[in-house]
Design a protein around this motif. Structure first.
Motif, PDB file in Angstrom:
ATOM      1  N   ALA A 103       0.827  -1.207   0.000  1.00  0.00           N
ATOM      2  CA  ALA A 103       0.000   0.000   0.000  1.00  0.00           C
ATOM      3  C   ALA A 103       0.859   1.253   0.000  1.00  0.00           C
ATOM      4  O   ALA A 103       0.547   2.236  -0.678  1.00  0.00           O
ATOM      5  N   VAL A 104       1.967   1.215   0.732  1.00  0.00           N
ATOM      6  CA  VAL A 104       2.821   2.392   0.808  1.00  0.00           C
ATOM      7  C   VAL A 104       3.493   2.650  -0.541  1.00  0.00           C
ATOM      8  O   VAL A 104       3.583   3.801  -0.993  1.00  0.00           O
ATOM      9  N   ALA A 105       3.892   1.574  -1.217  1.00  0.00           N
ATOM     10  CA  ALA A 105       4.505   1.740  -2.534  1.00  0.00           C
ATOM     11  C   ALA A 105       3.506   2.349  -3.509  1.00  0.00           C
ATOM     12  O   ALA A 105       3.840   3.233  -4.307  1.00  0.00           O
ATOM     13  N   GLU A 106       2.258   1.896  -3.435  1.00  0.00           N
ATOM     14  CA  GLU A 106       1.226   2.455  -4.304  1.00  0.00           C
ATOM     15  C   GLU A 106       0.955   3.917  -3.972  1.00  0.00           C
ATOM     16  O   GLU A 106       0.745   4.746  -4.847  1.00  0.00           O
ATOM     17  N   LYS A 118       3.307   6.273  -5.508  1.00  0.00           N
ATOM     18  CA  LYS A 118       3.031   6.562  -6.921  1.00  0.00           C
ATOM     19  C   LYS A 118       1.907   7.580  -7.043  1.00  0.00           C
ATOM     20  O   LYS A 118       1.966   8.511  -7.823  1.00  0.00           O
ATOM     21  N   GLU A 119       0.865   7.338  -6.263  1.00  0.00           N
ATOM     22  CA  GLU A 119      -0.364   8.108  -6.390  1.00  0.00           C
ATOM     23  C   GLU A 119      -0.266   9.485  -5.728  1.00  0.00           C
ATOM     24  O   GLU A 119      -0.701  10.483  -6.286  1.00  0.00           O
ATOM     25  N   MET A 120       0.256   9.502  -4.523  1.00  0.00           N
ATOM     26  CA  MET A 120       0.334  10.759  -3.782  1.00  0.00           C
ATOM     27  C   MET A 120       1.759  10.962  -3.273  1.00  0.00           C
ATOM     28  O   MET A 120       2.047  10.739  -2.100  1.00  0.00           O
ATOM     29  N   SER A 128      -8.654   6.058   3.041  1.00  0.00           N
ATOM     30  CA  SER A 128      -9.476   5.291   2.108  1.00  0.00           C
ATOM     31  C   SER A 128      -8.588   4.641   1.049  1.00  0.00           C
ATOM     32  O   SER A 128      -8.811   3.505   0.638  1.00  0.00           O
ATOM     33  N   PHE A 129      -7.542   5.361   0.654  1.00  0.00           N
ATOM     34  CA  PHE A 129      -6.607   4.795  -0.320  1.00  0.00           C
ATOM     35  C   PHE A 129      -5.935   3.540   0.233  1.00  0.00           C
ATOM     36  O   PHE A 129      -5.838   2.507  -0.443  1.00  0.00           O
ATOM     37  N   MET A 130      -5.469   3.637   1.484  1.00  0.00           N
ATOM     38  CA  MET A 130      -4.792   2.488   2.102  1.00  0.00           C
ATOM     39  C   MET A 130      -5.739   1.291   2.162  1.00  0.00           C
ATOM     40  O   MET A 130      -5.345   0.156   1.854  1.00  0.00           O
ATOM     41  N   ALA A 131      -6.992   1.545   2.542  1.00  0.00           N
ATOM     42  CA  ALA A 131      -7.952   0.450   2.652  1.00  0.00           C
ATOM     43  C   ALA A 131      -8.142  -0.229   1.288  1.00  0.00           C
ATOM     44  O   ALA A 131      -8.120  -1.457   1.185  1.00  0.00           O
ATOM     45  N   LEU A 132      -8.277   0.587   0.242  1.00  0.00           N
ATOM     46  CA  LEU A 132      -8.446   0.019  -1.098  1.00  0.00           C
ATOM     47  C   LEU A 132      -7.241  -0.819  -1.492  1.00  0.00           C
ATOM     48  O   LEU A 132      -7.362  -1.899  -2.074  1.00  0.00           O
ATOM     49  N   LYS A 133      -6.067  -0.318  -1.165  1.00  0.00           N
ATOM     50  CA  LYS A 133      -4.854  -1.038  -1.564  1.00  0.00           C
ATOM     51  C   LYS A 133      -4.662  -2.315  -0.757  1.00  0.00           C
ATOM     52  O   LYS A 133      -4.111  -3.298  -1.244  1.00  0.00           O
ATOM     53  N   TYR A 134      -5.092  -2.291   0.510  1.00  0.00           N
ATOM     54  CA  TYR A 134      -5.019  -3.516   1.316  1.00  0.00           C
ATOM     55  C   TYR A 134      -5.884  -4.591   0.673  1.00  0.00           C
ATOM     56  O   TYR A 134      -5.483  -5.748   0.544  1.00  0.00           O
ATOM     57  N   GLU A 169      -6.779  -4.694  -2.430  1.00  0.00           N
ATOM     58  CA  GLU A 169      -6.168  -5.053  -3.707  1.00  0.00           C
ATOM     59  C   GLU A 169      -5.050  -6.078  -3.511  1.00  0.00           C
ATOM     60  O   GLU A 169      -4.943  -7.057  -4.238  1.00  0.00           O
ATOM     61  N   PHE A 170      -4.238  -5.835  -2.479  1.00  0.00           N
ATOM     62  CA  PHE A 170      -3.139  -6.762  -2.204  1.00  0.00           C
ATOM     63  C   PHE A 170      -3.682  -8.141  -1.852  1.00  0.00           C
ATOM     64  O   PHE A 170      -3.192  -9.160  -2.334  1.00  0.00           O
TER      65      PHE A 170
END
Lengths: 293, 432, 278
Positions: free
Chosen positions: B62-65, B68-70, B342-348, B350-351
């Motif tokens: 999530a942190v890597a994503e 990229k995003e923010m 919310s971004f972190m939750a989405l990425k979790y 996704e992972f």
């Protein structure tokens, strides 16, 4: 002399730093605990004053009696084992007649040096019903008995108390050793006789001279037992079920697992009073006059 | 290592920037080429799990994503302690909550009363979070007051009763559907020196789940019903379930000293073929498949009678509850923190979907799974649409007093000298 | 003479050495443990020498968190705590044990209360105090509570030792024209050196191994102490026990060394102490 030992400025200078620090960082929070024990309070919001209702509820709570009982068991086991073994070892090492006393002295203290997590993990492995060393020893000795002490609700508290007693025996050993070494040489001479006579001499001469040390060893062991928490936290989580709860554990459960800070404070307040009474009793029972050489 | 590297990298960067700036230090930040005025990086404190391979994987991904995003957001991680929320609570008491924190049901309930947690309705709308949710997982988004306090990612998870197919075949044991068959299975395995069922009963949430398995055979609402007050401990179902569990333990279902087995010990028994059955959440699919391959499977929970078995076959234990990434009410960067949460939750999610091979997530994932689903996961995802009811994991119970009581009491059921009556009366006094 | 004792009490001798062995074993066990993986620790080989030396445990322990930094923090916090505690406890204990003023018994009882309070109980009030004094995320947020907590027991021990020193010593000092400060520093302190040396070890260990307060009050990476490193291995469901063992070994070996070196000083101090008194 009175002027010398009654020097007001010196007294103030001597006692102020400890009193100040202690009052602010320890006593004041305790006062809060007593105050909050009269609230229905989750630790964050305002809370409602309910006076003694938490205490009433506590005295009807079976968990409270389990906790009280376990604390007492813990205290007695600690006091008996730590002080008796500590005494024997300290007197032996102090009289200078034993070969290798330096190694012995260092060894006995090692468990204290290790963190409680390490020691608890070790004993978890020892007590393990399947792979545990204790059962292997029984097996090697040809005994058919297999222990399962930690997971039996009747024996678990004893098994845990034993771990604590074993780990912190070194404290008592070190304190008693320091006390024995502080006894003037001529008194120790008397104890340098042989065998059983030697222990008789210790009993009559050395041990009474160490009364002050025994007083705080006893306070340390008993209050340590009543307060016990970390051992069960790591080894059993209070279990099986609730069988290894102590008052501190009960406080922890109420305050953090349930979110009833007020109720948790009530068991903490009870614990503080219980310990005060015990300390007071010990101070009364063991002569508090100074030892006259 | 990663942390050290990133510190090193950022200091190198800082250095080179300074070097480029040369003489005009004063307007250096204004000069550096950047995307608009939002150049300044903001550091947010985050409190999340980061203690084993599994949780590290999620966080690092999530942190890597996020980078990229923010790129203008930096996260300052504090590793979540296994301390029953002690640390978060004292943070809240001192007004020092991290900007973003991983919150469960109990924290949400507590912190919303004391105004420590930000209500996220608006932010969720802005992020279109609801549309991104799996419709079936909406229960993990809204708390019981119909507001949003955390962005969920886990989805509705389940308690599964795993078993080793090979051990059952080799020993001619029928996969049990009834209590009677389960007892037969227990006896057969015992006589062969195989542990019938392994449970890491040192953890009290799993003993609660084990009890719930039996309770849901009589009453599909299980422990959740008690939690919400729809059912009562005095209902026949709960006494019977407790008695069933006691009987099975007496019959030797669990290994000796089970209340002191941690996950590593209990899982080893199952993974090495020394135990025939194992209880855990569905996230265990990955580890069990890795250890046992297609020998691992899960069974529907055995019931007291064949009739009840059929009736409640797809009434699962477990389920989702509100929880996920929450935002402190006192953060200086409300918008940004909510956006990042919310971004972190989405990425979790996704992972979990793409890398961990699990379709059980809170939000829809539009990327392809990189890992093929394990066969058990395929079966499970076929079962999921047909599931008739779920309950809750211990951490999803909303009545904290009841939660602590059933955790203690259910562990007690596994040792001698505790009766079904005591069990019920302990639950009753907690629900008073 | 000890020859005689050895011949006469073989069982006692065996007991002494057996007990020593049982005391040292955990140290060895911890070393073994730190080279194993979970399976070996719990199932295949809980007690013996590791089948394979897994140095990777140390690698992950060393890389997971900043060991040297945490280590230095631990050293700093522990050393300052020891100095602070011993100094104020000695002063207080001396005044209460030997000087003459009203309410001294009460003062002593008052301070002893600190021994009965499990830190979990006062954690939240303490956290609020630390915030109100603006100490959050400073070394003082650990050092001051550590001193305050350790002062009770130290005081009690010193009190006991001061009480067993003959009272005519001060009289003699007074007649010789020394003032109270000189008497305290030159005459009384040397007499209780065995107790001081012992308490240095006790307080050091308490501060070094302390976990709950540090967990609660320190969030700044630059201020974390060694026990907090354990956090990196204990997950919600699984724990990397081997790496945790490695971290614990890294954290405890220095204390063992400090203890071995320091107990020699204790021994010397004791010899000097009893010589002065005798």
């Amino acid at each position: 002399m009175n002027k010398f030992l009654g020097n007001k400025i010196a007294i103030t200078l001597f006692i102020a730093p400890a009193l100040l620090l202690f009052t602010v960082l320890v006593f004041w929070p305790i006062v809060q605990v007593f105050y909050r024990s009269m609230f229905e309070w989750d630790g964050l919001t305002e809370g409602t004053f309910i006076f003694l209702d938490n205490y009433k509820r506590m005295f009807e709570d079976s968990l409270f009696y389990t906790s009280l009982y376990n604390g007492l068991i813990f205290a007695v086991i600690l006091a008996v084992l730590q002080i008796s073994i500590g005494t024997v070892l300290a007197l032996t090492v102090s009289d200078g007649l034993i070969k290798g006393r330096k190694i012995l002295r260092i060894s006995y203290f090692i468990p204290v040096v290790l963190s409680i997590t390490v020691v608890c993990q070790l004993w978890l492995a020892m007590y393990n019903g399947e792979y545990g060393l204790i059962n292997k020893i029984f097996e090697a000795l040809g005994l058919s008995y297999r222990q399962d002490w930690l997971t039996d609700s009747k024996t678990a508290i004893f098994a845990i108390a034993l771990v604590n007693a074993w780990q912190y025996m070194g404290y008592h050993f070190a304190l008693l050793l320091a006390a024995a070494r502080s006894i003037p040489e001529q008194y120790m001479e008397a104890a340098k006789i042989d065998g059983a006579e030697r222990w008789k001499a210790h009993w009559k001469v050395t041990i009474p001279l160490m009364a002050e040390t025994y007083k705080f060893c006893l306070v340390l062991a008993i209050t340590g037992g009543l307060n016990a928490f970390a051992n069960m936290y790591i080894m059993t989580g209070g279990g099986p079920g609730t069988s290894t709860y102590t008052l501190t554990y009960m406080m922890y459960r109420s305050a953090f697992r349930v979110g009833e800070f007020g109720y948790g404070s009530a068991s903490a307040a009870f614990l503080v009073i219980e310990c005060l009474i015990v300390t007071f009793a010990i101070n009364r029972l063991i002569a508090r006059d100074r030892i006259v050489y | 290592m990663k942390k050290a590297m990133s510190i090193l990298l950022s200091s190198v960067l800082m250095f080179s920037l300074a070097a480029c700036g040369g003489g005009n230090d004063a307007n250096e930040s204004a000069d550096t080429p950047a995307n608009g005025g939002e150049e300044q990086t903001t550091t947010l404190r985050i409190y999340a799990q980061y203690s084993d391979e599994d949780t590290k994987g999620y966080y690092d991904y999530a942190v890597a994503e996020l980078a990229k995003e923010m790129p203008n957001v930096k996260l300052d991680l504090e590793v979540q302690a296994q301390d029953d929320g002690q640390k978060l609570k004292s943070y809240a008491a001192t007004g020092n909550l991290p900007d973003i924190f991983n919150a469960g049901q109990d924290q949400i309930n507590l912190f919303r009363k004391s105004n420590n947690i930000l209500q996220l309705d608006e932010y969720a709308k802005k992020a279109n979070f609801e549309e991104k949710m799996q419709p079936s997982a909406l229960n993990t988004l809204y708390s019981d007051d119909q507001h949003i306090y955390a962005f969920p990612y886990a989805g509705n998870e389940f308690v599964l009763l795993y078993y080793n197919k090979e051990l059952f075949e080799q020993n001619n044991v029928k996969v049990p559907t009834t209590k009677e068959e389960l007892v037969t299975a227990i006896q057969t395995f015992q006589s062969k020196g195989i542990t019938p069922m392994s449970v890491f009963a040192k953890e009290k949430w799993i003993t609660t789940a084990l009890y719930d398995i039996f309770a849901t055979r009589y009453e599909p609402k299980g422990i959740k019903g008690l939690d919400t007050g729809e059912t009562k401990p005095s209902d026949e179902a709960y006494t019977k379930a407790a008695q069933d569990l006691i009987d099975l333990v007496k019959a030797g279902m669990l290994p000796k000293g089970v209340t002191n087995l941690n996950y590593d010990q209990a899982a080893a028994l199952f993974h090495e073929g020394k135990a025939a059955m194992f209880v855990n959440g569905q996230w265990e699919v990955e580890a069990s498949t890795k250890a046992l391959g297609d020998k691992a499977g899960y069974m529907y929970y055995p019931a007291p009678t064949a009739e009840l078995y059929e009736q409640n076959k797809l009434a699962f234990s477990g389920g989702g509850s509100p929880g996920g990434f929450a935002v402190s009410a006192n953060t200086k960067h409300k918008d940004l923190a909510a956006e990042v949460a919310s971004f972190m939750a989405l990425k979790y999610a996704e992972f979990k979907y793409t890398q961990k091979g699990s379709p059980i997530v809170a939000t829809q994932v539009d990327k392809e799974a990189e890992k093929e689903f394990d066969p058990m996961m395929v079966t499970l995802s076929e079962d999921i649409p047909n599931i008739t009811s779920t309950t809750a994991f211990a951490w999803g119970l909303s009545n904290a007093k009841f939660k602590a009581a059933i955790e203690d009491a259910s562990q007690n059921l596994l040792v001698d000298g505790y009766s079904a009556e005591q069990f019920i009366s302990d639950l009753e006094s907690a629900l008073k | 003479m000890w020859m005689k004792i050895r011949r006469k009490q073989p069982f006692f001798q065996i007991f002494l050495w057996l007990y020593a062995l049982v005391s040292v074993y955990p140290l060895i066990w911890m070393l073994f443990y730190s080279f194993k993986d979970n399976n070996e620790i719990f199932v295949t080989n809980p007690f013996g020498f590791p089948k394979k030396l897994r140095f990777e445990n140390y690698v992950s322990a060393m890389t997971e968190f900043n060991v040297p930094k945490y280590f230095l923090n631990s050293v700093f916090v522990s050393v300052v705590t020891v100095i602070g505690t011993i100094a104020i406890a000695l002063l207080f204990a001396y005044a209460v044990a030997r000087m003459r003023f009203r309410g001294k018994t009460l003062a002593q009882m008052y301070i002893v209360i600190g021994m009965f309070v499990p830190v979990q109980v006062i954690m939240i009030p303490l956290a609020i105090l630390v915030r109100d004094f603006n100490l959050t995320n400073t070394y003082w947020s650990l050092i001051l509570p550590y001193i305050a907590f350790n002062v009770s027991f130290s005081t009690m021990v010193f009190y006991g030792f001061f009480r067993s020193v003959p009272f005519d010593l001060e009289e003699a000092a007074c007649i010789d024209g020394a003032n109270i400060y000189q008497t305290f520093y030159r005459i009384m302190l040397p007499l209780v050196t065995p107790a001081i040396a012992t308490m240095v070890i006790f307080v050091f260990l308490a501060a070094w191994n302390e976990f709950p307060i540090a967990l609660m009050l320190i969030s700044d990476e630059d201020l974390k102490t060694l026990p907090l490193g354990l956090l990196f291995f204990q997950g919600q469901f699984t724990t990397d026990w081997g790496a945790m063992g490695a971290a614990m070994t890294i954290a405890s070996l220095p204390t063992v060394l400090v203890y071995i070196l320091f107990s020699e000083q204790v021994e010397k101090a004791m010899t000097v102490g009893s010589a002065v008194k005798g």
